[in-house]
Scaffold this active site. Structure first.
Site, PDB file in Angstrom:
ATOM      1  N   ASN A  27      -4.562 -10.062   1.352  1.00 30.02           N
ATOM      2  CA  ASN A  27      -5.146 -10.693  -0.764  1.00 30.02           C
ATOM      3  C   ASN A  27      -3.771 -11.370  -0.500  1.00 30.02           C
ATOM      4  OD1 ASN A  27      -5.767  -7.158  -0.980  1.00 30.02           O
ATOM      5  ND2 ASN A  27      -4.624  -8.028  -2.978  1.00 30.02           N
ATOM      6  N   ASP A  28      -3.387 -10.566  -1.949  1.00 28.85           N
ATOM      7  CA  ASP A  28      -1.959 -11.038  -2.887  1.00 28.85           C
ATOM      8  C   ASP A  28      -0.409 -11.464  -1.797  1.00 28.85           C
ATOM      9  OD1 ASP A  28      -3.412 -10.340  -4.809  1.00 28.85           O
ATOM     10  OD2 ASP A  28      -2.507  -9.388  -5.572  1.00 28.85           O
ATOM     11  N   GLN A  44      -0.787  -8.079   0.364  1.00 30.55           N
ATOM     12  CA  GLN A  44      -0.970  -6.870   0.384  1.00 30.55           C
ATOM     13  C   GLN A  44      -2.160  -7.210   1.279  1.00 30.55           C
ATOM     14  OE1 GLN A  44      -2.175  -4.462  -2.677  1.00 30.55           O
ATOM     15  NE2 GLN A  44       0.131  -5.023  -1.689  1.00 30.55           N
ATOM     16  N   TRP A  52     -11.430  -5.000   2.467  1.00 28.47           N
ATOM     17  CA  TRP A  52     -10.216  -4.818   1.371  1.00 28.47           C
ATOM     18  C   TRP A  52     -10.805  -3.222   1.462  1.00 28.47           C
ATOM     19  CZ3 TRP A  52      -9.489  -0.900  -2.343  1.00 28.47           C
ATOM     20  CH2 TRP A  52      -8.037  -1.026  -2.925  1.00 28.47           C
ATOM     21  N   PHE A  87       1.053  -1.266  -3.074  1.00 25.10           N
ATOM     22  CA  PHE A  87      -0.069  -2.185  -4.409  1.00 25.10           C
ATOM     23  C   PHE A  87       0.760  -3.499  -4.315  1.00 25.10           C
ATOM     24  CE2 PHE A  87      -4.518  -1.143  -6.210  1.00 25.10           C
ATOM     25  CZ  PHE A  87      -4.632  -0.790  -5.048  1.00 25.10           C
ATOM     26  N   SER A  88       0.656  -4.789  -4.944  1.00 22.57           N
ATOM     27  CA  SER A  88       1.818  -5.582  -4.349  1.00 22.57           C
ATOM     28  C   SER A  88       3.466  -5.190  -5.614  1.00 22.57           C
ATOM     29  CB  SER A  88       1.299  -6.438  -5.365  1.00 22.57           C
ATOM     30  OG  SER A  88      -0.404  -7.187  -5.127  1.00 22.57           O
ATOM     31  N   ARG A 152       0.970  -2.330 -12.906  1.00 26.37           N
ATOM     32  CA  ARG A 152       1.711  -2.746 -11.753  1.00 26.37           C
ATOM     33  C   ARG A 152       1.816  -4.308 -11.623  1.00 26.37           C
ATOM     34  NH1 ARG A 152      -4.079  -2.564 -12.814  1.00 26.37           N
ATOM     35  NH2 ARG A 152      -5.418  -3.876 -12.488  1.00 26.37           N
ATOM     36  N   ASP A 153       2.283  -4.122  -9.945  1.00 25.37           N
ATOM     37  CA  ASP A 153       2.710  -5.633 -10.024  1.00 25.37           C
ATOM     38  C   ASP A 153       3.895  -5.847 -10.129  1.00 25.37           C
ATOM     39  OD1 ASP A 153       0.249  -5.773  -8.833  1.00 25.37           O
ATOM     40  OD2 ASP A 153      -0.875  -6.935 -10.482  1.00 25.37           O
ATOM     41  N   GLU A 209      -2.513  -9.326 -14.003  1.00 19.73           N
ATOM     42  CA  GLU A 209      -1.477  -8.941 -13.072  1.00 19.73           C
ATOM     43  C   GLU A 209      -0.518 -10.035 -12.516  1.00 19.73           C
ATOM     44  OE1 GLU A 209      -5.481  -6.356 -10.383  1.00 19.73           O
ATOM     45  OE2 GLU A 209      -5.674  -8.480 -10.385  1.00 19.73           O
TER      46      GLU A 209
END
Length: 465
Positions: A27-28, A44, A52, A87-88, A152-153, A209
């Site tokens: 994903n991202d 990701q 996922w 995570f991202s 996050r991110d 996000e």
């Protein structure tokens, strides 16, 4: 749910020229950066199943943004600072090392995925291939007191003599926002406050996000992917959105004054979590996940799921971001298939798995572009209404979920289609509007229909590696 007719089990959905995982889930996009002669794209990734799972960072690199080399997994969860997921995040070059900044994900109870906490961490590499996690992680241990657990991110950049991070966050009042942190050395961080915050959750979201913050043409762009925006008649139609604010910014007092509403970046069914990088030649290059969370991923039967959109060059005009395929895409043209004048009924391409189709029409009445599979089942329809300057896209897999864009009035229309096995990206008016779409069918053909004379030309190329 997708309902494409007569799926051919022999058809492969793996793209020819888009980034996709060899196996597993993607994903991202993360960590977009140029380092030691290569463009690097991290993402990701769950390598063990095409679904996922505990997030890793997959990794590919390229010398030309077109031909991508598969590299080992860059980051895997399991350390104290990221036990339940890497995570991202983003990347930066410092002291001839490539540094990754990312969110560590932690569950209070692994049986309840809604109860978690998040922190921010570093990893580094000298060769851009093998990475080591920073021994003093986390660099930011948790969110501010007025925050929920959504934190996050991180997107990192350098300005003047300082480092900055913008982070996606949610207030206790359930407003989406972007927080700014700063550092003199990249290891010790202080919270500077809120860079921007949702003023109305219905139209700006309750959690932001994947924030990104940069300047083009002396305009500052806050790019983010809000959750919780309510659907409107002709916009905000996806489960989650990706878009931007345009404005002015003062680094000293951390004030971002946006001069635009939240604007969608892509109007298709399959676009999320866009991130950018600054290329050595000064272009602002964007990647995004060419999927959406509620989608059905029929490529899972092939052992993989998810892909990236084409790398796109961002251009700002009159407080609007244009997205254009990077010029390197021309190097994928393997054969000129057809070119000529447009008339109603013209077949622009026939049964092609990987192709570029472009055409220009002088000021026109309404017309319709049809994308059929090789059994003449209609997959997508793009209709132009000349009185309203509106394009409407219909997709067989998304009944009662048409997509719309209104363009500026012009003496001509230019459209560019990039087809690649299970995706099509449609660029209108040199990127003023874009639709990104996944589909699951045999090779597409494109034709144009109108009940009047068309004054235009088209060209079709086969694309390949």
């Amino acid at each position: 749910m997708n309902k494409t007719k007569d799926i051919d089990e022999k058809v492969s959905y793996r793209p020819e020229y888009h980034i996709a995982p060899v196996k597993g889930w993607m994903n991202d996009p993360n960590g977009l950066v140029f380092f030691k002669g290569y463009y690097h794209v991290f993402f990701q990734y769950y390598p063990h199943k095409p679904e996922w799972g505990p997030m890793h960072w997959g990794h590919k690199r390229s010398k030309d943004l077109i031909h991508w080399e598969e590299l080992p997994v860059a980051l895997a969860p399991g350390n104290v600072e990221d036990e339940d997921g890497v995570f991202s995040g983003s990347a930066i070059v410092k002291d001839e090392k490539l540094w990754l900044v990312y969110t560590g994900h932690h569950y209070y109870d692994k049986k309840d995925k809604n109860k978690f906490w998040q922190n921010q961490n570093l990893a580094y590499s000298e060769d851009g291939i093998s990475f080591r996690k920073y021994e003093y992680n986390p660099i930011i241990s948790g969110p501010p007191m007025d925050s929920t657990h959504h934190f996050r991110d991180p997107k990192i950049w350098r300005h003047a003599d300082k480092f900055y991070i913008v982070l996606g966050n949610q207030t206790q009042n359930l407003n989406g926002r972007a927080l700014r942190y700063s550092s003199d050395d990249m290891f010790h961080w202080r919270l500077d406050g809120t860079l921007a915050q949702s003023r109305c959750t219905k139209i700006e979201g309750n959690m932001w996000e994947c924030p990104d913050f940069f300047a083009i043409n002396n305009k500052f762009i806050l790019l983010c992917s809000p959750m919780g925006i309510e659907n409107q008649e002709h916009k905000f139609k996806n489960l989650f959105q990706t878009g931007y604010f345009v404005g002015k910014y003062n680094y000293k007092n951390n004030v971002f004054r946006d001069s635009s509403d939240f604007l969608e970046l892509d109007s298709g069914h399959d676009f999320y979590a866009a991130q950018t990088m600054l290329a050595p030649d000064g272009r602002r290059i964007l990647f995004a996940w060419a999927s959406m969370w509620e989608s059905e991923f029929k490529e899972q039967r092939e052992g993989w799921a998810g892909m990236m959109c084409l790398p796109r060059n961002l251009i700002e005009k009159n407080n609007h971001l244009y997205m254009q395929p990077i010029s390197e895409m021309n190097n994928l043209r393997t054969k000129l298939l057809n070119r000529g004048k447009l008339v109603s009924g013209t077949i622009l391409s026939r049964n092609l798995s990987a192709a570029e189709v472009s055409f220009t029409i002088k000021k026109s009445l309404s017309f319709t572009i049809i994308l059929n599979d090789n059994r003449q089942h209609r997959i997508l329809t793009l209709h132009y209404n000349n009185e309203k300057n509106v394009f409407t896209l219909s997709h067989v897999d998304h009944k009662d979920d048409d997509r719309y864009v209104k363009i500026n009035s012009s003496d001509y229309l230019k459209l560019d289609f990039f087809i690649d096995k299970s995706s099509v990206e449609i660029f209108i008016q040199n990127g003023e509007a874009v639709f990104t779409e996944r589909y699951y069918a045999s090779p597409l053909g494109i034709s144009i229909l109108a009940n009047h004379k068309i004054n235009g030309e088209f060209v079709t190329y086969a694309l390949g590696m």
